[in-house]
Design a protein around this motif. Structure first.
Motif, PDB file in Angstrom:
ATOM      1  N   UNK A  29       0.848  -1.189   0.000  1.00 21.07           N
ATOM      2  CA  UNK A  29       0.000   0.000   0.000  1.00 21.07           C
ATOM      3  C   UNK A  29       0.885   1.241   0.000  1.00 21.07           C
ATOM      4  N   UNK A  30       0.430   2.276  -0.659  1.00 12.77           N
ATOM      5  CA  UNK A  30       1.163   3.536  -0.713  1.00 12.77           C
ATOM      6  C   UNK A  30       0.212   4.640  -1.142  1.00 12.77           C
ATOM      7  N   UNK A  31       0.731   5.853  -1.236  1.00  9.71           N
ATOM      8  CA  UNK A  31      -0.148   6.953  -1.610  1.00  9.71           C
ATOM      9  C   UNK A  31       0.591   8.008  -2.422  1.00  9.71           C
ATOM     10  N   UNK A  32      -0.168   8.658  -3.286  1.00  6.24           N
ATOM     11  CA  UNK A  32       0.295   9.848  -3.999  1.00  6.24           C
ATOM     12  C   UNK A  32      -0.207  11.070  -3.231  1.00  6.24           C
ATOM     13  N   UNK A  33       0.670  11.943  -2.734  1.00  5.00           N
ATOM     14  CA  UNK A  33       0.215  13.162  -2.049  1.00  5.00           C
ATOM     15  C   UNK A  33      -0.247  14.217  -3.060  1.00  5.00           C
TER      16      UNK A  33
ATOM     17  N   UNK B 118       6.797  26.010  -2.781  1.00  2.09           N
ATOM     18  CA  UNK B 118       6.693  25.961  -1.314  1.00  2.09           C
ATOM     19  C   UNK B 118       5.352  25.381  -0.900  1.00  2.09           C
ATOM     20  N   UNK B 119       4.292  25.767  -1.602  1.00  3.35           N
ATOM     21  CA  UNK B 119       2.945  25.278  -1.264  1.00  3.35           C
ATOM     22  C   UNK B 119       2.858  23.765  -1.407  1.00  3.35           C
ATOM     23  N   UNK B 120       3.463  23.210  -2.460  1.00  2.00           N
ATOM     24  CA  UNK B 120       3.431  21.764  -2.670  1.00  2.00           C
ATOM     25  C   UNK B 120       4.272  21.040  -1.624  1.00  2.00           C
ATOM     26  N   UNK B 121       5.420  21.600  -1.301  1.00  2.60           N
ATOM     27  CA  UNK B 121       6.292  20.977  -0.291  1.00  2.60           C
ATOM     28  C   UNK B 121       5.623  20.963   1.082  1.00  2.60           C
ATOM     29  N   UNK B 122       4.983  22.070   1.446  1.00  3.59           N
ATOM     30  CA  UNK B 122       4.315  22.140   2.743  1.00  3.59           C
ATOM     31  C   UNK B 122       3.141  21.159   2.814  1.00  3.59           C
ATOM     32  N   UNK B 123       2.425  21.047   1.722  1.00  5.71           N
ATOM     33  CA  UNK B 123       1.297  20.110   1.691  1.00  5.71           C
ATOM     34  C   UNK B 123       1.778  18.678   1.861  1.00  5.71           C
ATOM     35  N   UNK B 124       2.860  18.342   1.199  1.00  8.78           N
ATOM     36  CA  UNK B 124       3.426  16.991   1.294  1.00  8.78           C
ATOM     37  C   UNK B 124       3.814  16.653   2.734  1.00  8.78           C
TER      38      UNK B 124
ATOM     39  N   UNK C 280       3.449   4.404   3.150  1.00 10.06           N
ATOM     40  CA  UNK C 280       4.505   5.270   2.624  1.00 10.06           C
ATOM     41  C   UNK C 280       4.076   5.965   1.341  1.00 10.06           C
ATOM     42  N   UNK C 281       4.686   7.086   1.074  1.00 12.66           N
ATOM     43  CA  UNK C 281       4.461   7.779  -0.176  1.00 12.66           C
ATOM     44  C   UNK C 281       4.926   6.897  -1.338  1.00 12.66           C
TER      45      UNK C 281
END
Length: 438
Positions: free
Chosen positions: A382-386, A414-420, A432-433
């Motif tokens: 199992x894994x996920x796409x953020x 920055x917005x994408x990194x913070x969301x991740x 895990x991602x």
């Protein structure tokens, strides 16, 4: 003379007042009519505030068959050609089939007022841009499932026409929202949630009819009592069952208790045990079940969620998918009395919406690798796409954007990194991602 003049003046003033009132009333009628028809004469006549006589928005293009079609035995199978289906171990079917299936799952697929305004295009609505990024991800799956948390009922007011209905949010989208789901790659949706009765039985009926027109399978709401309470897919030789329940329903008083349980899959321990048993009897080897539960807008998991998750796992569910909180919640494995490890995603959050907080807009695609070895089916990986939902991104409205730089030619923001980072912190260490190779 003065008395007569005074009487004439009063009469004239009263007439002017009456005429102004009549004019204001007529203007209100005209404005209301134009608003209800969306300036397109779509409504023929409104019987009352809740039942409209008008046509549904037509598909944006010809609707083709889904990659899965329902066979006579009640199982959805992949279509190979116009006249050939994958059949299990049949003489006419393929002999060497890969015994693994990649299943992708999402949270709440919403279509709120701002989304509808953003999708307005001449005399219709176009939502496809919302899924232009995730379409690429879904193309690498064998089965895609999500929670459709909106009606598509033309006989009820759409959300942009009526945001609130009797004190509760009204969730109802133009049918072309389903064009976007087909465009992105959804095979099936679950429809048991607290908004499934926003339009009464008319809303349930028209939504199911539209999903059928778009060849999107659904489970969770029904038009008849004797319809199976599960979907069954044969994916690369593995039979996967899909179930859907809700613990909350707005306007549940609009139906009797018997009708409610007939037309909506309301959660109970008994109903899950019954449906799992029936799905397995029909051939299901792996079962995914959604439950609409918990508290909105919080990452906190309630005691009731934990208890019901355990009950679902003990009933034989293999993967539990939570919805309703509109934000992500922790992922855990639940150990059952028969030593199975059941993945529980307490909340998958909003997959797409116009809700405003960061938590509302952080989301994922869950990726499951289900395998069959020595006749036994299990979850191998199992894994996920953020992902993050942006109100505006690349001049597109309410678009679901992967946070991984691989989808942006090696670049990030920055917005994408913070969301991740937020997503990772909420989900915990259980899953895990996932990053595609190459």
């Amino acid at each position: 003379m003065n008395i007569k003049f005074s009487i004439n003046m009063k009469f004239t003033m009263n007439m002017k007042y009456i005429l102004r009132k009549i004019g204001a009333f007529l203007l209100a009628v005209i404005v209301t009519f134009l608003w209800c028809t969306n300036l397109k004469s779509q409504i023929v006549f409104a019987k009352n505030q809740e039942t409209l006589i008008r046509k549904a928005y037509q598909p944006l293009s010809k609707v083709g068959q889904n990659r899965y079609i329902l066979d006579d035995d009640g199982i959805y199978r992949k279509k190979i050609s116009d006249d050939e289906l994958i059949v299990p171990n049949g003489k006419d079917g393929p002999i060497d089939m890969a015994k693994n299936a990649t299943v992708m799952i999402t949270g709440d697929i919403m279509c709120l007022r701002a989304q509808q305004y953003g999708a307005k295009s001449k005399n219709t609505f176009v939502f496809n841009n919302s899924f232009s990024y995730v379409r690429q991800i879904f193309s690498n799956s064998d089965l895609v499932i999500g929670n459709l948390e909106t009606l598509t009922s033309h006989s009820n007011y759409y959300t942009f026409e009526q945001k609130i209905r009797k004190g509760s949010p009204n969730c109802n989208a133009p049918a072309t929202f389903l064009d976007a789901l087909r465009y992105s790659g959804f095979d099936a949706v679950v429809t048991a949630n607290n908004h499934c009765l926003d339009g009464g039985m008319t809303g349930i009926r028209e939504t199911i009819e539209k999903l059928q027109e778009y060849h999107i399978a659904q489970v969770g709401t029904y038009l008849e009592n004797d319809i199976p309470r599960f979907l069954l897919y044969e994916v690369n030789g593995i039979k996967i069952g899909v179930l859907s329940y809700t613990e909350y329903i707005n306007f549940r008083e609009s139906l009797s208790a018997n009708d409610l349980n007939s037309f909506v899959n309301c959660y109970s321990k008994t109903s899950v045990e019954r449906d799992v048993k029936e799905a397995k009897k029909a051939g299901a080897e792996f079962i995914i079940a959604y439950n609409h539960w918990g508290i909105e807008n919080t990452t906190e998991i309630t005691k009731l969620q934990k208890q019901h998750a355990l009950d679902m796992a003990e009933a034989g569910v293999d993967v539990i998918i939570g919805s309703h909180p509109h934000c992500l919640q922790e992922a855990v494995y639940i150990k059952t009395s028969d030593n199975r490890q059941v993945l529980c995603m307490y909340s998958m959050g909003n997959f797409v919406s116009s809700m405003v907080t960061e938590a509302n807009n952080d989301t994922i695609i869950l990726r499951l690798l289900v395998i069959k070895e020595d006749g036994k089916v299990r979850l191998k990986q199992s894994g996920y796409y953020p992902l993050k939902v942006f109100p505006t991104y690349e001049n597109k409205h309410y678009i679901v954007v992967p946070t991984q730089k691989e989808f942006h030619k090696g670049n990030t923001t920055i917005a994408l990194e913070k969301a991740s980072k937020r997503i990772k912190n909420v989900l915990g260490t259980t899953i895990k991602e996932w990053k595609d190779k190459g």
